[in-house]
Design an enzyme around this catalytic site. Structure first.
Site, PDB file in Angstrom:
ATOM      1  N   SER A  39     -16.455  53.414 -32.644  1.00 29.07           N
ATOM      2  CA  SER A  39     -15.694  54.291 -31.757  1.00 29.07           C
ATOM      3  C   SER A  39     -16.263  55.704 -31.646  1.00 29.07           C
ATOM      4  CB  SER A  39     -14.241  54.354 -32.215  1.00 29.07           C
ATOM      5  OG  SER A  39     -14.177  54.966 -33.482  1.00 29.07           O
TER       6      SER A  39
ATOM      7  N   HIS B 291     -12.013  47.849 -29.668  1.00 26.72           N
ATOM      8  CA  HIS B 291     -12.555  48.735 -28.624  1.00 26.72           C
ATOM      9  C   HIS B 291     -13.424  47.980 -27.619  1.00 26.72           C
ATOM     10  CE1 HIS B 291     -11.388  52.834 -29.556  1.00 26.72           C
ATOM     11  NE2 HIS B 291     -11.623  52.618 -30.832  1.00 26.72           N
TER      12      HIS B 291
ATOM     13  N   LYS C  36      -4.885  48.859 -26.825  1.00 23.13           N
ATOM     14  CA  LYS C  36      -5.938  49.599 -26.104  1.00 23.13           C
ATOM     15  C   LYS C  36      -6.064  49.054 -24.685  1.00 23.13           C
ATOM     16  CE  LYS C  36      -8.243  51.512 -30.117  1.00 23.13           C
ATOM     17  NZ  LYS C  36      -8.285  50.887 -31.453  1.00 23.13           N
TER      18      LYS C  36
HETATM   19  C1  LIG Z   1      -7.605  50.948 -32.771  1.00 24.19           C
HETATM   20  C2  LIG Z   1      -8.239  50.054 -33.757  1.00 24.19           C
HETATM   21  C3  LIG Z   1      -7.483  49.341 -34.690  1.00 24.19           C
HETATM   22  C4  LIG Z   1      -5.993  49.546 -34.827  1.00 24.19           C
HETATM   23  O1  LIG Z   1      -5.314  48.928 -33.813  1.00 24.19           O
HETATM   24  P1  LIG Z   1      -3.710  49.101 -33.734  1.00 24.19           P
HETATM   25  O2  LIG Z   1      -3.273  47.907 -33.008  1.00 24.19           O
HETATM   26  O3  LIG Z   1      -3.475  50.393 -33.026  1.00 24.19           O
HETATM   27  O4  LIG Z   1      -3.230  49.127 -35.140  1.00 24.19           O
HETATM   28  C5  LIG Z   1      -8.126  48.473 -35.535  1.00 24.19           C
HETATM   29  N1  LIG Z   1      -9.466  48.295 -35.482  1.00 24.19           N
HETATM   30  C6  LIG Z   1     -10.231  48.983 -34.616  1.00 24.19           C
HETATM   31  C7  LIG Z   1     -11.706  48.759 -34.601  1.00 24.19           C
HETATM   32  C8  LIG Z   1      -9.643  49.884 -33.732  1.00 24.19           C
HETATM   33  O5  LIG Z   1     -10.410  50.564 -32.890  1.00 24.19           O
END
Ligand SMILES: *Cc1c(COP(=O)(O)O)cnc(C)c1O
Length: 395
Positions: free
Chosen positions: A183, A211, A242
């Site tokens: 990220s 992501h 997301k």
């Molecule tokens: C955003 C993210 C998470 C967490 O996801 P949530 O559903 O918001 O808990 C886990 N792993 C990665 C790689 C992320 O980017």
């Protein structure tokens, strides 16, 4: 009792603030989307949401959620296996399995829980988890909760991964765990090489597509699609928070027996509430929408290409990206904060990242692009970047 601890916390908080690391919330008074209004009344273009496909306020998701809310109520008041499973939950699990070409899927309240509850039921002292150094905090925590031996390889460094695989050859099972997209830089995990090494050294592979799902690959299936590996990876985790509407919810999808065992032993699944029916219903709609057409992914990919090309033309130093994350490199921590503040004045909302979130001397502005951005939004951002860049003598 509290007095001593209070003093301690006050001092810690002050230190965080003095280091310039204090996190504050910005209050938004519109739905999440490309153009938002914040509480001060200012309207800004939003380039820091994970709303990659612009689905957070999409009418089809809202309608699906409203229908489910009216027909199935608000909450489940139960964990899945007692009385917290409706047909919507099962349908969402089937839809996710279909999308990723996997055997089966288990839902969680968040991907943080999916990763937190993944390793401990499957691996023990006799096993090894080999994890990319830049993996998400939830993978790191999940690995911590498990008794397996831990190995860490440098970000996407296949020579280092091979070394660690060799070191771990004596263990019973080995699993390589990686984010699909990292990220901070927006780079993808080199899944072709990872799968080769996994075959050579007899390891399983787990990819967190949080992501990358919805974003990477022609039809948005993530890095498994980018590398022609759909259906071949043992375990995929992901989020509904997301690209897929951005509400809440996570999942693990993959081999049948693995998912079956998680339903028996995974603690965040066994001991935490079901996602609400309206979230499950809107999640199903999001996946259907993506299966009907590639329009949103295509628009997103076009937006990324356009933004990167125009920013490079303007003279900015952009990290190579294979995702919807674009790192505009400024290197200097203070400059990154000043740059982000100036952009906000110009109505462009982005985030500046600096040590310890990224390595020292690697400060940057992270821009997150979305299918919800119009060409006009992108042009406004590029023009603002250019004005601020000239003012601060970066370009
Ligand atoms: C955003 C993210 C998470 C967490 O996801 P949530 O559903 O918001 O808990 C886990 N792993 C990665 C790689 C992320 O980017």
């Amino acid at each position: 009792m509290y007095g001593k601890m209070q003093q301690h916390l006050q001092a810690e908080l002050k230190a965080i603030e003095e280091a310039g690391l204090y996190k504050r919330e910005r209050i938004i008074v519109t739905p999440q989307r490309a153009k938002i209004r914040v509480q001060s009344g200012q309207e800004v273009l939003n380039f820091c949401a994970n709303n990659y496909l612009g689905l957070s306020d999409h009418s089809r998701l809202i309608n699906a959620a409203t229908k489910a809310l009216n027909e199935r109520g608000y909450g489940m008041s139960s964990v899945r296996f007692i009385c917290g499973t409706q047909d919507y939950h099962k349908e969402l699990e089937r839809t996710i399995s279909q999308f990723f070409g996997t055997d089966d899927t288990i839902l969680y309240a968040a991907c943080f829980d999916a990763n937190g509850g993944l390793f401990e039921p499957l691996f023990s002292e006799e096993d090894a988890i080999i994890s990319d150094a830049l993996n998400h905090a939830s993978i790191i925590d999940g690995v911590r909760l498990c008794k397996a031996k831990r190995y860490r390889y440098l970000n996407a460094d296949m020579n280092d991964l091979e070394e660690k695989l060799k070191e771990a050859q004596a263990e019973r099972f080995r699993i390589i765990a990686t984010d699909g997209v990292f990220s901070m830089d927006g780079n993808v995990a080199p899944l072709d090489r990872i799968m080769e090494l996994a075959g050579q050294y007899d390891a399983l592979v787990m990819v967190d597509e949080s992501h990358s799902a919805g974003v990477v690959g022609k039809t948005g299936k993530g890095v498994t699609e980018l590398y022609n590996m759909v259906g071949k990876v043992d375990i995929i985790t992901g989020t509904l928070g997301k690209a897929f509407g951005g509400a809440i919810g996570g999942f693990t999808t993959g081999r049948q027996e693995i998912i079956d065992m998680l339903r028996q032993r995974s603690r965040p699944y066994l001991f935490s509430n079901s996602i609400p029916p309206l979230v499950a219903a809107a999640g199903i709609e999001a996946f259907h929408l993506l299966q009907e057409s590639n329009e949103l992914q295509e628009r997103l990919h076009e937006n990324v290409d356009y933004f990167v090309r125009r920013m490079k033309d303007a003279g900015f130093d952009i990290k190579p990206t294979q995702s919807a994350i674009c790192a505009v490199m400024l290197y200097d921590a203070k400059l990154s904060q000043q740059f982000a503040a100036e952009l906000l004045e110009e109505g462009i909302y982005v985030t500046g990242f600096y040590y310890p979130v990224v390595p020292k001397e690697q400060a940057r502005i992270r821009v997150q692009l979305s299918a919800g951005h119009t060409r006009g939004h992108l042009d406004s951002a590029i023009a603002a970047f250019t004005r601020v860049g000239k003012k601060l003598e970066i370009i």
